[in-house]
Design a protein around this motif. Sequence first.
Motif, PDB file in Angstrom:
ATOM      1  N   ALA A  54     -12.859  -2.284   5.156  1.00 43.02           N
ATOM      2  CA  ALA A  54     -13.513  -3.450   5.751  1.00 43.02           C
ATOM      3  C   ALA A  54     -13.584  -4.599   4.751  1.00 43.02           C
ATOM      4  O   ALA A  54     -13.318  -5.759   5.096  1.00 43.02           O
ATOM      5  N   LEU A  55     -13.929  -4.288   3.510  1.00 40.27           N
ATOM      6  CA  LEU A  55     -13.966  -5.332   2.486  1.00 40.27           C
ATOM      7  C   LEU A  55     -12.580  -5.941   2.295  1.00 40.27           C
ATOM      8  O   LEU A  55     -12.440  -7.158   2.121  1.00 40.27           O
ATOM      9  N   GLY A  56     -11.561  -5.108   2.333  1.00 39.82           N
ATOM     10  CA  GLY A  56     -10.202  -5.629   2.211  1.00 39.82           C
ATOM     11  C   GLY A  56      -9.837  -6.555   3.346  1.00 39.82           C
ATOM     12  O   GLY A  56      -9.224  -7.611   3.135  1.00 39.82           O
ATOM     13  N   ALA A  79      -7.523   1.903  -0.095  1.00 40.88           N
ATOM     14  CA  ALA A  79      -7.901   1.506   1.266  1.00 40.88           C
ATOM     15  C   ALA A  79      -8.155   0.009   1.353  1.00 40.88           C
ATOM     16  O   ALA A  79      -7.774  -0.652   2.331  1.00 40.88           O
ATOM     17  N   ALA A  80      -8.792  -0.547   0.326  1.00 40.35           N
ATOM     18  CA  ALA A  80      -9.059  -1.989   0.333  1.00 40.35           C
ATOM     19  C   ALA A  80      -7.771  -2.794   0.232  1.00 40.35           C
ATOM     20  O   ALA A  80      -7.635  -3.851   0.871  1.00 40.35           O
ATOM     21  N   VAL A  81      -6.823  -2.302  -0.551  1.00 46.98           N
ATOM     22  CA  VAL A  81      -5.564  -3.021  -0.747  1.00 46.98           C
ATOM     23  C   VAL A  81      -4.702  -2.988   0.514  1.00 46.98           C
ATOM     24  O   VAL A  81      -4.086  -3.996   0.896  1.00 46.98           O
ATOM     25  N   THR A  82      -4.628  -1.838   1.173  1.00 45.62           N
ATOM     26  CA  THR A  82      -3.673  -1.679   2.279  1.00 45.62           C
ATOM     27  C   THR A  82      -4.195  -2.133   3.635  1.00 45.62           C
ATOM     28  O   THR A  82      -3.398  -2.450   4.514  1.00 45.62           O
ATOM     29  N   ALA A  83      -5.506  -2.171   3.812  1.00 43.30           N
ATOM     30  CA  ALA A  83      -6.064  -2.470   5.139  1.00 43.30           C
ATOM     31  C   ALA A  83      -5.545  -3.772   5.760  1.00 43.30           C
ATOM     32  O   ALA A  83      -5.284  -3.806   6.971  1.00 43.30           O
ATOM     33  N   PRO A  84      -5.374  -4.855   5.006  1.00 43.50           N
ATOM     34  CA  PRO A  84      -4.904  -6.091   5.651  1.00 43.50           C
ATOM     35  C   PRO A  84      -3.456  -6.035   6.129  1.00 43.50           C
ATOM     36  O   PRO A  84      -2.999  -6.967   6.805  1.00 43.50           O
ATOM     37  N   TYR A  85      -2.738  -4.956   5.793  1.00 44.01           N
ATOM     38  CA  TYR A  85      -1.312  -4.882   6.141  1.00 44.01           C
ATOM     39  C   TYR A  85      -1.007  -3.816   7.199  1.00 44.01           C
ATOM     40  O   TYR A  85       0.140  -3.659   7.594  1.00 44.01           O
ATOM     41  N   THR A  86      -2.021  -3.111   7.656  1.00 47.40           N
ATOM     42  CA  THR A  86      -1.829  -2.045   8.639  1.00 47.40           C
ATOM     43  C   THR A  86      -2.293  -2.494  10.021  1.00 47.40           C
ATOM     44  O   THR A  86      -2.902  -3.553  10.188  1.00 47.40           O
TER      45      THR A  86
END
Length: 413
Positions: free
Chosen positions: A267-269, A290-297
Amino acid sequence: MEFDWDAFETELTSAAADAVRTLVASAPSETPYAVAFSEFYAETTGVIYLPNLALATEESVEDPDCRFSPPDWEHQHYEWGDTESQWGERLSAAVTGLSRTQWEQEWDRFAQAMLNIVAGTRTALVADGTLPADVVVYLDDEAGDLLVRSVTPEELLRHFPEYAASADAERAVLAMPLPQRVAALAAAAGFTPGPPSDLGQERAAGLLVGLGEAAAPVGIAALARRDTAWKGAKLLADLNLATPDVLAALWAAVPLKGNGHDWVAAALGRLGAGAEVLARRDLPPATRTAAVTAPYTSFRDHGRGHAPLSYDLLAAGLADASIADLVADELKPGRGYCTLDVADLPGARPGLDDAEPVIRRHAVVVIGDLIGPMGPGDLNRDDVSALEKQIDRLVADDPDSEVRRLAGYRART
């Protein structure tokens, strides 16, 4: 050529009526109570197939659980739509290859056509005495949207009470003043204790997201409970509200034990704080990943909005040796990438030339989808042409075999 929907409806209404007459004639001593069009199949930007047609009689459907389950009925007519005009084949040919927006418009027109066919078939068969006046003729789609539209309110209440109860529950909650509505939806979606709701958790959660900022306190409160922390994090990310209160609540929840902290980190990502999570070397590698990849999934696509895509955060994650392998694994092709919109293109386009293969793989897939049939279809033609040429070059020249493979697939579609 433009598809002739009027002729489609007219001929298939006649064909459906004839098919039902055949089914009724094959069981002359039985009492029909329902006719259903079921097993809808469609592929977005691809084929739309005609549904199956089935007849239910009091004598042939003995199991109460199968009373309105068309695939379980004895009397089936799989070829009802095989007319000389070949409407099924013509329909699929007409819609295959359309852009997503155009295809969805044609799907809506197909749905209306099927509703008209249902109504026309019922009228004809009740008028000629083939079916009794209290027969139910309906569309049995998986989501239930067409089912609800194909029957009367009285039929819905009598034969499909679960759908009627859900509709009533939604109307009731939407009529509430905002504070009560938030509380009711929070309980129905499983954020707070409460009795089961006819609304259903998924629909309640969707309505909660639709409330925007008013729903943020629900997500913040949910973070404080171990069993609802992940739901609270997802809700806050879906609301797309990077307010100080929301970010403070998420940061306070990051050290959760179990896998809840990964939802919070994601969520923070999504809310723009991925770089800060990445910098926290005291956090577990999976959390930072999880923070790094979340905006790309595809997780990014669930909410009310998102920041325009940039590969800066992903590049930073891949440059960090402590999580680079985890990041690459999470973003393997096929894991579920985000869907771009036009505002994402300026940030995504440089990804095709990035030195990092993981980024090029991601970029070629999401940009290929954006400019292909699954995209909105409203991009500048010169931009599309330039991107197509760039992807063609990757097919021939990219040093990474996976990028070449993905680019080749995009170039063919």
